[in-house]
Write a protein that holds these residues in place. Structure first.
Motif, PDB file in Angstrom:
ATOM      1  N   CYS B  43       0.826  -1.211   0.000  1.00 24.50           N
ATOM      2  CA  CYS B  43       0.000   0.000   0.000  1.00 24.50           C
ATOM      3  C   CYS B  43       0.862   1.262   0.000  1.00 24.50           C
ATOM      4  N   ARG B  44       2.010   1.227   0.670  1.00 26.64           N
ATOM      5  CA  ARG B  44       2.882   2.407   0.705  1.00 26.64           C
ATOM      6  C   ARG B  44       3.626   2.607  -0.610  1.00 26.64           C
ATOM      7  N   THR B  45       3.686   1.565  -1.462  1.00 21.67           N
ATOM      8  CA  THR B  45       4.491   1.693  -2.678  1.00 21.67           C
ATOM      9  C   THR B  45       3.700   1.477  -3.972  1.00 21.67           C
ATOM     10  N   SER B  46       2.548   0.819  -3.897  1.00 22.02           N
ATOM     11  CA  SER B  46       1.819   0.514  -5.128  1.00 22.02           C
ATOM     12  C   SER B  46       0.349   0.898  -4.968  1.00 22.02           C
ATOM     13  N   SER B  47      -0.548  -0.092  -4.865  1.00 25.21           N
ATOM     14  CA  SER B  47      -1.969   0.214  -4.726  1.00 25.21           C
ATOM     15  C   SER B  47      -2.669  -0.984  -4.085  1.00 25.21           C
ATOM     16  N   SER B  48      -3.399  -0.734  -3.031  1.00 26.37           N
ATOM     17  CA  SER B  48      -4.049  -1.820  -2.293  1.00 26.37           C
ATOM     18  C   SER B  48      -5.561  -1.649  -2.289  1.00 26.37           C
ATOM     19  N   LEU B  49      -6.241  -2.794  -2.365  1.00 29.14           N
ATOM     20  CA  LEU B  49      -7.701  -2.795  -2.420  1.00 29.14           C
ATOM     21  C   LEU B  49      -8.267  -3.331  -1.104  1.00 29.14           C
ATOM     22  N   THR B 191      -5.226   5.742   5.096  1.00 30.17           N
ATOM     23  CA  THR B 191      -3.902   5.130   5.026  1.00 30.17           C
ATOM     24  C   THR B 191      -2.764   6.147   4.981  1.00 30.17           C
ATOM     25  N   GLY B 192      -3.074   7.419   4.701  1.00 32.42           N
ATOM     26  CA  GLY B 192      -2.019   8.409   4.519  1.00 32.42           C
ATOM     27  C   GLY B 192      -1.424   8.389   3.122  1.00 32.42           C
ATOM     28  N   GLU B 193      -2.027   7.574   2.242  1.00 32.38           N
ATOM     29  CA  GLU B 193      -1.557   7.529   0.845  1.00 32.38           C
ATOM     30  C   GLU B 193      -2.630   8.102  -0.072  1.00 32.38           C
ATOM     31  N   LEU B 194      -2.195   8.488  -1.256  1.00 33.17           N
ATOM     32  CA  LEU B 194      -3.129   8.868  -2.304  1.00 33.17           C
ATOM     33  C   LEU B 194      -4.138   7.730  -2.462  1.00 33.17           C
ATOM     34  N   GLY B 195      -5.414   8.063  -2.507  1.00 32.57           N
ATOM     35  CA  GLY B 195      -6.354   6.961  -2.658  1.00 32.57           C
ATOM     36  C   GLY B 195      -7.790   7.413  -2.794  1.00 32.57           C
ATOM     37  N   VAL B 228      -2.232  -0.669  10.770  1.00 32.64           N
ATOM     38  CA  VAL B 228      -0.845  -0.186  10.829  1.00 32.64           C
ATOM     39  C   VAL B 228      -0.711   1.104  10.018  1.00 32.64           C
ATOM     40  N   LEU B 229      -1.315   1.114   8.829  1.00 36.68           N
ATOM     41  CA  LEU B 229      -1.237   2.282   7.946  1.00 36.68           C
ATOM     42  C   LEU B 229      -1.838   3.517   8.610  1.00 36.68           C
ATOM     43  N   VAL B 233       0.090   7.258  10.384  1.00 37.17           N
ATOM     44  CA  VAL B 233      -0.204   8.653  10.068  1.00 37.17           C
ATOM     45  C   VAL B 233      -1.066   9.303  11.163  1.00 37.17           C
ATOM     46  N   GLY B 234      -1.262   8.588  12.261  1.00 37.51           N
ATOM     47  CA  GLY B 234      -1.865   9.194  13.445  1.00 37.51           C
ATOM     48  C   GLY B 234      -3.376   9.340  13.432  1.00 37.51           C
ATOM     49  N   TYR B 235      -4.074   8.617  12.530  1.00 39.95           N
ATOM     50  CA  TYR B 235      -5.533   8.704  12.522  1.00 39.95           C
ATOM     51  C   TYR B 235      -6.100   7.943  13.720  1.00 39.95           C
ATOM     52  N   SER B 236      -7.159   8.484  14.305  1.00 41.37           N
ATOM     53  CA  SER B 236      -7.808   7.825  15.443  1.00 41.37           C
ATOM     54  C   SER B 236      -8.678   6.673  14.971  1.00 41.37           C
ATOM     55  N   LEU B 237      -8.736   5.620  15.804  1.00 44.48           N
ATOM     56  CA  LEU B 237      -9.641   4.503  15.527  1.00 44.48           C
ATOM     57  C   LEU B 237     -10.763   4.547  16.548  1.00 44.48           C
ATOM     58  N   TYR B 238     -12.004   4.635  16.051  1.00 47.68           N
ATOM     59  CA  TYR B 238     -13.134   4.664  16.970  1.00 47.68           C
ATOM     60  C   TYR B 238     -13.225   3.349  17.742  1.00 47.68           C
ATOM     61  N   GLY B 239     -13.459   3.455  19.041  1.00 49.03           N
ATOM     62  CA  GLY B 239     -13.539   2.256  19.867  1.00 49.03           C
ATOM     63  C   GLY B 239     -12.228   1.951  20.569  1.00 49.03           C
ATOM     64  N   SER B 240     -11.103   2.425  19.987  1.00 46.92           N
ATOM     65  CA  SER B 240      -9.805   2.260  20.639  1.00 46.92           C
ATOM     66  C   SER B 240      -9.313   3.603  21.179  1.00 46.92           C
ATOM     67  N   ASP B 241      -9.213   4.600  20.297  1.00 46.81           N
ATOM     68  CA  ASP B 241      -8.643   5.897  20.681  1.00 46.81           C
ATOM     69  C   ASP B 241      -9.714   6.900  21.087  1.00 46.81           C
ATOM     70  N   ILE B 242     -10.874   6.770  20.513  1.00 51.90           N
ATOM     71  CA  ILE B 242     -11.960   7.699  20.841  1.00 51.90           C
ATOM     72  C   ILE B 242     -13.229   6.895  21.081  1.00 51.90           C
ATOM     73  N   ASP B 243     -14.060   7.412  21.989  1.00 58.22           N
ATOM     74  CA  ASP B 243     -15.307   6.736  22.333  1.00 58.22           C
ATOM     75  C   ASP B 243     -16.221   7.745  23.035  1.00 58.22           C
ATOM     76  N   GLU B 244     -17.314   7.262  23.608  1.00 57.13           N
ATOM     77  CA  GLU B 244     -18.289   8.180  24.212  1.00 57.13           C
ATOM     78  C   GLU B 244     -17.761   8.844  25.477  1.00 57.13           C
ATOM     79  N   GLU B 245     -16.682   8.299  26.039  1.00 55.50           N
ATOM     80  CA  GLU B 245     -16.087   8.886  27.247  1.00 55.50           C
ATOM     81  C   GLU B 245     -15.015   9.918  26.891  1.00 55.50           C
ATOM     82  N   THR B 246     -14.744  10.073  25.598  1.00 51.55           N
ATOM     83  CA  THR B 246     -13.656  10.944  25.159  1.00 51.55           C
ATOM     84  C   THR B 246     -14.230  12.091  24.332  1.00 51.55           C
TER      85      THR B 246
END
Lengths: 123, 363
Positions: B43-49, B191-195, B228-229, B233-246
């Motif tokens: 994904c960082r070098t080509s194109s991922s589906l 992913t932080g990549e063009l897409g 991992v992607l 690039v620091g994107y939050s994941l709902y349920g892990s990093d952010i939730d109703e308590e945050t």
């Protein structure tokens, strides 16, 4: 030279009074991409089924248990920079430590290759 | 197999590819095909589906102000230009995040709201409860979603789907004909990549999946690589990093809150802004290859001062990275931290986001 396995998927190859230890191909495959291996220190005294080190993949972190009691006499330093060797060759170049075996009678608590293969079918 | 799990239309293809499947947000989803790191590098070098059919899509049609939609999210809907999308939050009364989402301005009086899979039912109920008019529908079942991400994705899209994809700017979308049906192609991703994120009627999504995979630059990637992607690039994941308590203030996402609009949770956020937050999002790099993991403790001076919410080994940086929440006074770049969990202990340093700075996302 014979190979023995634990239920936690470590293997030990016994040559004389030395046992070379690693995790099985099955375990490496289940863990997926291995990113870190914590090796024991040379000279460490380990007990059978006690913690020997740990291993991390992208998916999970788990402890590695010693198949036999003894003194750690050698570790596979190459894994510190290239832990992917465990994925490439878990039961060969991906070995982790060599133990001076304290008590060979503990082998009775382990499975041989055939028993381990049967065990894998039950999982 | 858990009978409660939903399957996307692509599920049979994942199994045929021998993907490792696992439950995610109530869906049976592919975690990996050939391996998380191989899929990440592709994904960082080509194109991922990616099969993202599990995510929820809602349509609102009507007058945004009279219908009440203007007061639902942390941003104004009526000021989103046609053909553009906006990221933000649906909050509860306390300012906690019910979900993070993207709103697409489809027409003068019509938007599509794209939400996380696990939260889709409660999102729908919360939004519906705040509306006073208009027509609000859940189109998740009728909508297939595929993400094509990676620096070569534009070439693939142009060659397989049409020249009009070439000039879509970041956070803009177009409606175009794909395989004889109307589809939405959006320059967004995780992913932080063009897409691109492609929304297409469910009955055509398998055909589109197969078509995109005919290009040898494209390989399928699972949710393992996606995690991992996004973390690199620091994107939050709902349920892990952010939730109703945050709240977005604690999560460092205040930039996606427009206080000039009125929305549920605004008063609580203003009070919190006034009082100051007691914990704040922090990003850190580990000295070494160990991975911080969700729920590990963040320690300073021998005391637990926070916790890890996401962590992973970063293939791009060659070390462990993570984000978590900590006392605000410990968030300065360069602050040393110890991450601890049972026998595991690792030294880390507070750093800035994104961890990985060279992505092609705006290329």
């Amino acid at each position: 030279m014979s190979m023995y396995f634990t239920k936690e998927h470590e293997w030990v190859k016994v040559e004389g009074n030395l046992g070379t230890v690693g995790i099985s191909d099955h375990a490496a495959h289940e863990l997926g991409d291995i990113t870190f291996v914590e090796l024991p220190k040379i000279g460490a005294v380990v007990k059978q089924f006690g913690v020997l080190g740990s291993i991390e993949s992208v998916k999970a972190a788990s402890d590695i248990f010693a198949p036999l009691s003894g003194n750690v006499v050698k570790v596979n330093d190459a894994l510190e920079l290239a832990p992917e060797a465990v994925n490439e060759s878990a039961e060969g170049a991906g070995w982790m430590a060599q133990i001076e075996i304290a008590n060979e009678s503990e082998l009775k608590n382990l499975m041989n290759q055939e028993q381990y293969n049967d065990y894998l079918k039950t999982l | 197999m858990d009978n409660q799990l939903q399957a996307t239309p692509i599920c049979g293809r994942h199994r045929a590819l021998n993907a490792l499947m696992a439950p995610f947000g109530g869906w049976d989803m592919p975690i990996q095909y050939e391996g998380i790191i191989a899929e990440h590098s592709w994904c960082r070098t080509s194109s991922s589906l990616f099969d993202i059919c599990h995510m929820g899509e809602f349509i609102f049609q009507g007058d945004f102000e009279a219908g009440g939609l203007e007061d639902v999210f942390t941003f104004s809907v009526k000021t989103i230009p046609l053909g553009r999308s906006r990221y933000g939050f649906l909050l509860n009364e306390q300012g906690g995040i019910i979900d993070d989402l993207i709103v697409f301005r489809l027409a003068e009086d019509k938007v599509m709201i794209v939400v996380n899979a696990a939260t889709a039912p409660k999102d729908f109920a919360a939004i519906k409860g705040r509306l006073r008019g208009g027509v609000f529908t859940d189109i998740t079942a009728a909508t297939g979603k595929l993400d094509l991400q990676g620096p070569l994705s534009r070439y693939v899209m142009v060659e397989l789907l049409g020249e009009e994809v070439a000039t879509i700017p970041y956070f803009k979308f177009i409606t175009m004909n794909i395989l004889g049906v109307e589809a939405i192609v959006s320059r967004t991703g995780y992913t932080g990549e063009l897409g691109y994120e492609i929304f297409i009627p469910t009955e055509k999504v398998c055909e589109l999946w197969d078509l995109l995979l005919t290009d040898e630059r494209v390989k399928p990637a699972g949710l393992g690589a996606r995690d991992v992607l996004r973390l690199e690039v620091g994107y939050s994941l709902y349920g892990s990093d952010i939730d109703e308590e945050t709240t977005p203030l604690e999560a460092g996402l205040e930039g996606f809150v427009n206080f000039d609009t009125s929305f549920v949770g605004r008063d609580a956020l203003l009070r919190l802004k006034d009082q100051g937050v007691t914990r704040k999002k922090v990003a850190f790099e580990v000295a070494g290859r160990r991975s911080p993991r969700h729920h590990y403790d963040l320690c300073s001076g021998g005391e637990v001062v926070g916790n890890v919410t996401s962590g992973v080994f970063s293939p791009m940086l060659g070390k462990g990275i993570g984000i978590g929440f900590i006392k605000p006074e410990l968030t300065a770049i360069g602050t040393p931290l110890t991450i601890s969990h049972e026998r595991v202990s690792m030294e880390a340093t507070v750093c800035e986001l994104p961890f990985f700075k060279d992505g092609s996302v705006r290329a």
